[in-house]
Motif scaffolding. Structure first.
Motif, PDB file in Angstrom:
ATOM      1  N   ASN A 197       0.838  -1.199   0.000  1.00  0.00           N
ATOM      2  CA  ASN A 197       0.000   0.000   0.000  1.00  0.00           C
ATOM      3  C   ASN A 197       0.874   1.250   0.000  1.00  0.00           C
ATOM      4  O   ASN A 197       2.098   1.173   0.056  1.00  0.00           O
ATOM      5  CB  ASN A 197      -0.948   0.004   1.205  1.00  0.00           C
ATOM      6  N   ARG A 198       0.239   2.407  -0.047  1.00  0.00           N
ATOM      7  CA  ARG A 198       0.995   3.662  -0.116  1.00  0.00           C
ATOM      8  C   ARG A 198       1.851   3.893   1.123  1.00  0.00           C
ATOM      9  O   ARG A 198       2.920   4.502   1.032  1.00  0.00           O
ATOM     10  CB  ARG A 198       0.035   4.840  -0.299  1.00  0.00           C
ATOM     11  N   ASP A 199       1.385   3.426   2.248  1.00  0.00           N
ATOM     12  CA  ASP A 199       2.138   3.647   3.490  1.00  0.00           C
ATOM     13  C   ASP A 199       3.501   2.968   3.470  1.00  0.00           C
ATOM     14  O   ASP A 199       4.411   3.383   4.191  1.00  0.00           O
ATOM     15  CB  ASP A 199       1.341   3.128   4.695  1.00  0.00           C
ATOM     16  N   GLU A 200       3.648   1.926   2.660  1.00  0.00           N
ATOM     17  CA  GLU A 200       4.928   1.210   2.585  1.00  0.00           C
ATOM     18  C   GLU A 200       5.945   1.902   1.680  1.00  0.00           C
ATOM     19  O   GLU A 200       7.142   1.602   1.745  1.00  0.00           O
ATOM     20  CB  GLU A 200       4.711  -0.225   2.088  1.00  0.00           C
ATOM     21  N   VAL A 201       5.491   2.818   0.850  1.00  0.00           N
ATOM     22  CA  VAL A 201       6.402   3.499  -0.065  1.00  0.00           C
ATOM     23  C   VAL A 201       7.209   4.528   0.730  1.00  0.00           C
ATOM     24  O   VAL A 201       6.643   5.402   1.370  1.00  0.00           O
ATOM     25  CB  VAL A 201       5.641   4.205  -1.201  1.00  0.00           C
ATOM     26  N   PRO A 202       8.541   4.452   0.708  1.00  0.00           N
ATOM     27  CA  PRO A 202       9.359   5.410   1.460  1.00  0.00           C
ATOM     28  C   PRO A 202       9.053   6.851   1.062  1.00  0.00           C
ATOM     29  O   PRO A 202       8.856   7.152  -0.122  1.00  0.00           O
ATOM     30  CB  PRO A 202      10.788   5.025   1.069  1.00  0.00           C
ATOM     31  N   ALA A 203       9.026   7.738   2.057  1.00  0.00           N
ATOM     32  CA  ALA A 203       8.701   9.144   1.817  1.00  0.00           C
ATOM     33  C   ALA A 203       9.649   9.768   0.802  1.00  0.00           C
ATOM     34  O   ALA A 203       9.225  10.559  -0.062  1.00  0.00           O
ATOM     35  CB  ALA A 203       8.737   9.918   3.132  1.00  0.00           C
ATOM     36  N   VAL A 206       8.620   8.928  -2.734  1.00  0.00           N
ATOM     37  CA  VAL A 206       7.470   9.716  -3.185  1.00  0.00           C
ATOM     38  C   VAL A 206       7.894  11.139  -3.535  1.00  0.00           C
ATOM     39  O   VAL A 206       7.487  11.688  -4.567  1.00  0.00           O
ATOM     40  CB  VAL A 206       6.373   9.742  -2.102  1.00  0.00           C
ATOM     41  N   GLU A 207       8.739  11.732  -2.695  1.00  0.00           N
ATOM     42  CA  GLU A 207       9.196  13.102  -2.944  1.00  0.00           C
ATOM     43  C   GLU A 207      10.019  13.175  -4.226  1.00  0.00           C
ATOM     44  O   GLU A 207       9.923  14.155  -4.979  1.00  0.00           O
ATOM     45  CB  GLU A 207      10.009  13.614  -1.762  1.00  0.00           C
ATOM     46  N   ASN A 208      10.807  12.159  -4.481  1.00  0.00           N
ATOM     47  CA  ASN A 208      11.587  12.139  -5.714  1.00  0.00           C
ATOM     48  C   ASN A 208      10.674  12.045  -6.928  1.00  0.00           C
ATOM     49  O   ASN A 208      10.902  12.720  -7.945  1.00  0.00           O
ATOM     50  CB  ASN A 208      12.563  10.963  -5.701  1.00  0.00           C
ATOM     51  N   GLU A 209       9.641  11.201  -6.844  1.00  0.00           N
ATOM     52  CA  GLU A 209       8.678  11.097  -7.940  1.00  0.00           C
ATOM     53  C   GLU A 209       7.970  12.419  -8.162  1.00  0.00           C
ATOM     54  O   GLU A 209       7.724  12.824  -9.308  1.00  0.00           O
ATOM     55  CB  GLU A 209       7.648  10.002  -7.644  1.00  0.00           C
ATOM     56  N   ARG A 210       7.681  13.120  -7.070  1.00  0.00           N
ATOM     57  CA  ARG A 210       7.008  14.419  -7.175  1.00  0.00           C
ATOM     58  C   ARG A 210       7.922  15.445  -7.858  1.00  0.00           C
ATOM     59  O   ARG A 210       7.477  16.222  -8.709  1.00  0.00           O
ATOM     60  CB  ARG A 210       6.587  14.898  -5.785  1.00  0.00           C
ATOM     61  N   ARG A 211       9.217  15.424  -7.501  1.00  0.00           N
ATOM     62  CA  ARG A 211      10.167  16.350  -8.132  1.00  0.00           C
ATOM     63  C   ARG A 211      10.306  16.061  -9.622  1.00  0.00           C
ATOM     64  O   ARG A 211      10.322  16.989 -10.458  1.00  0.00           O
ATOM     65  CB  ARG A 211      11.545  16.224  -7.464  1.00  0.00           C
ATOM     66  N   VAL A 212      10.406  14.785  -9.961  1.00  0.00           N
ATOM     67  CA  VAL A 212      10.519  14.402 -11.369  1.00  0.00           C
ATOM     68  C   VAL A 212       9.268  14.801 -12.138  1.00  0.00           C
ATOM     69  O   VAL A 212       9.345  15.321 -13.266  1.00  0.00           O
ATOM     70  CB  VAL A 212      10.766  12.882 -11.502  1.00  0.00           C
ATOM     71  N   GLY A 233      -1.454  14.082 -10.201  1.00  0.00           N
ATOM     72  CA  GLY A 233      -1.962  13.035 -11.087  1.00  0.00           C
ATOM     73  C   GLY A 233      -0.862  12.065 -11.479  1.00  0.00           C
ATOM     74  O   GLY A 233      -1.076  10.850 -11.522  1.00  0.00           O
ATOM     75  N   ARG A 234       0.327  12.605 -11.715  1.00  0.00           N
ATOM     76  CA  ARG A 234       1.437  11.738 -12.103  1.00  0.00           C
ATOM     77  C   ARG A 234       1.962  10.926 -10.912  1.00  0.00           C
ATOM     78  O   ARG A 234       2.387   9.781 -11.078  1.00  0.00           O
ATOM     79  CB  ARG A 234       2.551  12.588 -12.727  1.00  0.00           C
ATOM     80  N   VAL A 235       1.938  11.516  -9.747  1.00  0.00           N
ATOM     81  CA  VAL A 235       2.342  10.772  -8.558  1.00  0.00           C
ATOM     82  C   VAL A 235       1.343   9.644  -8.285  1.00  0.00           C
ATOM     83  O   VAL A 235       1.735   8.525  -7.930  1.00  0.00           O
ATOM     84  CB  VAL A 235       2.461  11.701  -7.333  1.00  0.00           C
ATOM     85  N   ASN A 236       0.054   9.934  -8.472  1.00  0.00           N
ATOM     86  CA  ASN A 236      -0.955   8.881  -8.313  1.00  0.00           C
ATOM     87  C   ASN A 236      -0.742   7.767  -9.338  1.00  0.00           C
ATOM     88  O   ASN A 236      -0.951   6.587  -9.044  1.00  0.00           O
ATOM     89  CB  ASN A 236      -2.361   9.463  -8.455  1.00  0.00           C
ATOM     90  N   GLY A 237      -0.309   8.139 -10.534  1.00  0.00           N
ATOM     91  CA  GLY A 237      -0.005   7.140 -11.555  1.00  0.00           C
ATOM     92  C   GLY A 237       1.158   6.265 -11.134  1.00  0.00           C
ATOM     93  O   GLY A 237       1.160   5.056 -11.392  1.00  0.00           O
ATOM     94  N   PHE A 238       2.148   6.871 -10.465  1.00  0.00           N
ATOM     95  CA  PHE A 238       3.279   6.109  -9.942  1.00  0.00           C
ATOM     96  C   PHE A 238       2.795   5.084  -8.917  1.00  0.00           C
ATOM     97  O   PHE A 238       3.212   3.922  -8.942  1.00  0.00           O
ATOM     98  CB  PHE A 238       4.288   7.070  -9.300  1.00  0.00           C
ATOM     99  N   PHE A 239       1.890   5.504  -8.016  1.00  0.00           N
ATOM    100  CA  PHE A 239       1.353   4.580  -7.021  1.00  0.00           C
ATOM    101  C   PHE A 239       0.633   3.414  -7.692  1.00  0.00           C
ATOM    102  O   PHE A 239       0.747   2.255  -7.256  1.00  0.00           O
ATOM    103  CB  PHE A 239       0.389   5.297  -6.081  1.00  0.00           C
TER     104      PHE A 239
END
Length: 278
Positions: A197-203, A206-212, A233-239
């Motif tokens: 789940n999302r809680d298992e993804v290291p913070a 997620v921040e790196n995906e957001r920057r990219v 939207g793109r971060v949600n796509g990553f999830f």
């Protein structure tokens, strides 16, 4: 010249897993004695263990062991150098013995497993080294998973019909449902999610995906005012790519894995996916 037959060579190969030429040479040295040849091959094999340390072990097998009551299970990868050894009965017997040992002892990690005794006076590491010597290839044990507590099931996938399973998935549900467990395990085999789940993804991930996502959006010339929504939207796509519960279900892409579980009234507590060499 030593006196032995083709049947002796065959027997020696079955006993040791060594190559035909090595078996013939050992029989020559042992004056045709199969017992002597076995000992000779073991001695030479042990001498070769250190020499093989630098070699690559990218083949092998994944094995699983599920308890009769389906409340615990083990997934274990054993690696070797060639698929010839991987599909041999002796190699697979070693892998299954190691899985049974994990099931019986529940080691905390790989270091604890390797240091534990699998036989009287013999550690798992020594047992693996012995297989290394007998089979004449580098043998590596560095991954396993063990689940206990819920309803545990495994799915094993063969990439080639003549090879042992190369991908294994272990799943644990909160209650028994064999069909859903199999379907979800097959889905995980195919789509290789990294997190439950999302809680298992290291913070930081997620921040790196957001920057990219933001940098990409700016590079594409997206309107400044629209950036926050586009980035999210793109971060949600990553999830949806890496989180199993958010992935589109393999058998029905219109539903998420979470939706399939909800409809069945079960929860996926955890999973493990092991692919040989990866």
């Amino acid at each position: 010249m030593a006196n032995y037959t083709a049947a002796d060579v065959k027997k020696l190969r079955e006993l040791t897993g060594a190559g035909m030429m090595d078996c013939k040479k050992a029989l020559d040295e042992a004056d045709g004695s199969v017992e002597g040849a076995v000992e000779a091959l073991r001695i030479k094999g042990q001498k070769g263990v250190a020499k093989r340390e630098g070699r690559s072990a990218e083949n092998g097998a994944v094995v699983s062991l599920i308890s009769e009551d389906k409340t615990s299970g083990v997934l274990l990868e054993l690696k070797c150098e060639t698929d010839f050894v991987a599909k041999g009965e002796k190699f697979q017997a070693v892998a299954n013995a190691l899985a049974a040992h994990v099931a019986a002892t529940s080691p905390a990690d790989i270091a604890t497993l390797l240091a534990s005794e699998i036989e009287a006076g013999k550690t798992v590491q020594a047992y693996v080294d012995e297989a290394n010597a007998n089979l004449g290839e580098k043998i590596v044990l560095d991954r396993f998973a063990q689940f206990t507590g819920g309803y545990v099931a495994a799915y094993m996938h063969r990439t080639m019909p003549d090879l042992p399973p190369q991908v294994g998935v272990l799943v644990e549900l909160d209650k028994e449902n064999a069909e859903v467990a199999k379907d979800v395990a097959q889905h995980i085999t195919a789509f290789a999610p990294k997190y439950l789940n999302r809680d298992e993804v290291p913070a930081e991930t997620v921040e790196n995906e957001r920057r990219v996502a933001e940098a990409t959006s700016r590079e594409e010339g997206k309107p400044e005012a629209a950036l926050p929504k586009i980035v999210e939207g793109r971060v949600n796509g990553f999830f949806k790519d890496v989180v199993v519960l958010e992935q589109a279900f393999a058998k029905d892409p219109k539903k998420s894995v979470q939706k399939v579980l909800d409809e069945a009234g079960v929860s996926l507590k955890r999973f493990a996916r092991i692919k040989v060499g990866i």
